[in-house]
Design an enzyme around this catalytic site. Structure first.
Site, short mmCIF file in Angstrom:
data_model
loop_
_atom_site.label_atom_id
_atom_site.label_comp_id
_atom_site.label_asym_id
_atom_site.label_seq_id
_atom_site.Cartn_x
_atom_site.Cartn_y
_atom_site.Cartn_z
N ARG A 13 1.04 -1.27 0.03
CA ARG A 13 -0.08 0.02 -0.24
C ARG A 13 1.09 1.16 0.18
O ARG A 13 1.82 1.54 0.58
CB ARG A 13 -0.79 0.11 0.95
CG ARG A 13 -0.52 0.11 2.54
CD ARG A 13 -1.25 0.14 3.98
NE ARG A 13 -2.19 -0.68 3.30
CZ ARG A 13 -3.44 -0.90 3.49
NH1 ARG A 13 -4.11 0.30 3.25
NH2 ARG A 13 -4.53 -2.47 3.26
N GLY B 58 6.71 -1.98 -4.74
CA GLY B 58 6.26 -1.23 -3.63
C GLY B 58 5.67 -0.13 -2.80
O GLY B 58 4.88 -0.19 -4.54
N HIS B 59 5.29 0.07 -2.13
CA HIS B 59 5.01 1.12 -1.84
C HIS B 59 4.85 2.74 -2.80
O HIS B 59 5.68 3.06 -3.30
CB HIS B 59 4.87 2.60 -0.93
CG HIS B 59 5.95 2.49 -0.50
ND1 HIS B 59 6.89 1.99 0.92
CD2 HIS B 59 7.33 3.39 -0.81
CE1 HIS B 59 8.25 2.94 0.62
NE2 HIS B 59 8.15 3.63 -0.11
N ASN B 60 3.60 3.41 -3.28
CA ASN B 60 3.57 4.28 -4.49
C ASN B 60 4.03 4.37 -5.59
O ASN B 60 4.04 4.99 -6.18
CB ASN B 60 4.46 5.79 -3.53
CG ASN B 60 3.44 6.31 -2.05
OD1 ASN B 60 4.41 5.63 -1.50
ND2 ASN B 60 2.56 6.65 -2.42
N SER C 109 8.21 4.08 -5.36
CA SER C 109 7.49 5.26 -6.14
C SER C 109 8.38 4.90 -7.57
O SER C 109 8.70 6.22 -8.33
CB SER C 109 8.28 6.21 -5.67
OG SER C 109 7.63 6.86 -4.18
#
Length: 217
Positions: free
Chosen positions: A96, A117-119, A137
């Site tokens: 998330r 991974g996140h974002n 990201s």
């Protein structure tokens, strides 16, 4: 939680608070959909896929009292949004976002044992092969293709239609439509020329060693 018409949930499925599973989606055994995460219509998530676990975010504690608080966890309060007609292979994980959403576009296909991974922002109709790891990201444009065991550093953008060869380590942005490979990854033409030069160096070293040996000609 909301489950769309015609969705199939097999055994040992966990659906979190306010999560959404779209119409006609198939969840195989052991799938976990975290709180507030959404999976679109006509998706297929294979065994033990994890959607919406916390991202890997930690900072050193400037005033630790022991090993238990030497490293502080950063809370992740975002979610994951998976588009329509997405397929995700067994044991893959999509974390998330820290504040916003980690997103996967319509029609994207993800192999087994992939870490997102996140974002991260994954475009439409991307192909992500097994053992790929995307740091936080990372952005993939529509139609990008990542071969097996590609690793991508934080914040990198891989443009629409770009292709990255197997076992590559991507440390720079990849322009749309280009093919890169290697570690560190670089444009295919440049990488091939480098490989030729390295091969020639090795052959020349062998020749020099032969000349330097007793009785060398």
């Amino acid at each position: 939680a909301k489950i769309g018409a015609g969705a199939i949930l097999e055994s040992n499925i966990a659906i979190g608070t306010d999560a959404v599973v779209g119409a006609g989606t198939l969840l195989h055994p052991g799938v976990v959909i975290g709180d507030r995460c959404t999976v679109g219509a006509r998706c297929e998530l294979h065994a033990n896929v994890s959607i919406g676990a916390d991202g890997f975010g930690y900072v050193p504690n400037p005033k630790p009292t022991g090993a238990h608080d030497a490293v502080l966890k950063i809370p992740h309060i975002g979610n994951v949004r998976v588009g329509d007609a997405v397929e995700i292979g067994a044991n893959s994980c999509v974390d998330r976002g820290k504040f916003g959403a980690t997103t996967i576009g319509d029609g994207t296909k993800i192999d087994n044992l992939v870490q997102i991974g996140h974002n991260c922002r994954i475009g439409k109709c991307c192909l992500i092969c097994g053992h790929v790891g995307l740091s936080g990201s990372v952005t993939l444009g529509d139609g990008a293709i990542l071969a097996g065991k590609v690793g991508v550093s934080d914040g990198i953008t891989i443009g629409a239609g770009a292709r990255v060869g197997a076992n590559s380590g991507v440390m720079n942005d990849v322009p749309a439509g280009e093919t890169w490979f290697g570690a560190p990854a670089m444009p295919a033409g440049t990488q091939r020329r480098n490989m030729v030069v390295l091969r020639d160096i090795a052959e020349r070293m062998k020749a020099l060693q032969k000349l330097a040996s007793p009785g060398g000609q």
